[in-house]
Design an enzyme around this catalytic site. Structure first.
Site, PDB file in Angstrom:
ATOM      1  N   ILE A  16      10.477 -44.376   8.075  1.00 52.06           N
ATOM      2  CA  ILE A  16       9.431 -45.706   8.630  1.00 52.06           C
ATOM      3  C   ILE A  16       8.272 -44.833   8.930  1.00 52.06           C
ATOM      4  O   ILE A  16       8.404 -44.265   9.484  1.00 52.06           O
ATOM      5  CB  ILE A  16       9.791 -47.010   9.344  1.00 52.06           C
ATOM      6  CG1 ILE A  16       9.316 -47.733   8.944  1.00 52.06           C
ATOM      7  CG2 ILE A  16      10.418 -46.184  10.435  1.00 52.06           C
ATOM      8  CD1 ILE A  16      10.037 -49.115   9.888  1.00 52.06           C
ATOM      9  N   SER A  17       7.058 -45.643   8.530  1.00 57.01           N
ATOM     10  CA  SER A  17       5.790 -44.708   8.686  1.00 57.01           C
ATOM     11  C   SER A  17       5.139 -45.106  10.104  1.00 57.01           C
ATOM     12  O   SER A  17       5.895 -46.371  10.208  1.00 57.01           O
ATOM     13  CB  SER A  17       4.119 -45.602   8.122  1.00 57.01           C
ATOM     14  OG  SER A  17       5.201 -44.819   6.678  1.00 57.01           O
TER      15      SER A  17
END
Ligand code: SAH
Length: 221
Positions: A71-72
């Protein structure tokens, strides 16, 4: 303590204060758009990661989400969203690299419609359900290769890519409307630049924003 967003009460890890701290950090790092900062505050990032990692969901860091993906980092999501929407007058956005859908959820209320492409169908299936559970309905999903874009609904007013390419994918440029903007990390692992491309009538303007670190935009299926 009541938590209006997370549903987990009294624990604190999803509390208003925890989220405010993240927002303040992004502000300190130069994020200016209040609309984007509001979204970072509102989107329940702990619901996008495994339960074991939920306590770290409001740290400004990328986290593993399984299937070799991440997940960024919230800062990067905020920066890319801000870059995409600065001066944005359009309605449609093509997103490449849906992943867990965090970037999608941050962007969704700020535009009319998102078309999103992800190469791992299993990931996409979970993400589609997750966004539905969050009452996000203006997103259309497609399993496929982001190098190809999604011609059917183009041209798009904006395109945002969450994986790094060695060069700007030609087909994405073709699917960008005149005046539209493409935000994409460009370069080899370890030397990627977050790049903003604006399509003019007869040429493109390209600006490097800052160094970033993304998983590669895999070629082919
Ligand atoms: N947007 C996510 C982060 C995604 S990480 C977030 O908000 O957290 C990058 C994603 O790009 C991964 O899910 C990966 O599977 C996907 N990806 C990599 N190459 C791709 C390609 N060619 N086409 C579509 N998706 C791709």
């Amino acid at each position: 303590m009541m938590d209006p967003q997370g549903g987990i009460q009294g624990i604190g890890m999803t509390s208003r204060r925890t989220r405010d701290r993240l927002v303040q950090r992004l502000r300190d790092q130069g994020i200016r758009s209040e609309a984007v900062l509001d979204q970072i505050r509102n989107v329940p990032r702990h619901l996008f990661v495994d339960e074991a990692l939920a306590s770290r969901a409001y740290e400004d860091t990328a986290l593993p989400i399984g299937l070799g993906q991440t997940i960024s980092q919230p800062y990067v999501v905020a920066r890319m969203t801000e870059a995409l929407l600065d001066g944005f007058q359009g309605e449609t956005v093509l997103e490449i690299g849906t992943g867990c859908g965090y970037q999608t959820a941050v962007l969704a209320p700020l535009v009319k419609k998102i078309y999103t492409v992800e190469r791992i169908p299993e990931l996409l299936r979970k993400t589609r359900q997750r966004l539905r559970d969050l009452d996000i309905y203006n997103v259309q999903f497609r399993p496929g290769d982001g190098w190809e874009g999604w011609r059917k609904y183009g041209p798009y007013d904006g395109i945002i890519v969450a994986a790094a390419a060695a060069e700007i994918p030609e087909k994405l440029l073709q699917q960008l409307a005149p005046g539209g903007r493409l935000v994409i990390p460009i370069g080899p692992p370890g030397r990627q630049d977050l790049t903003m491309v604006t399509k003019m009538n007869d040429h493109c303007e390209q600006v490097s924003l800052e160094p970033v670190s993304f998983v590669p935009l895999v070629k082919g299926k």
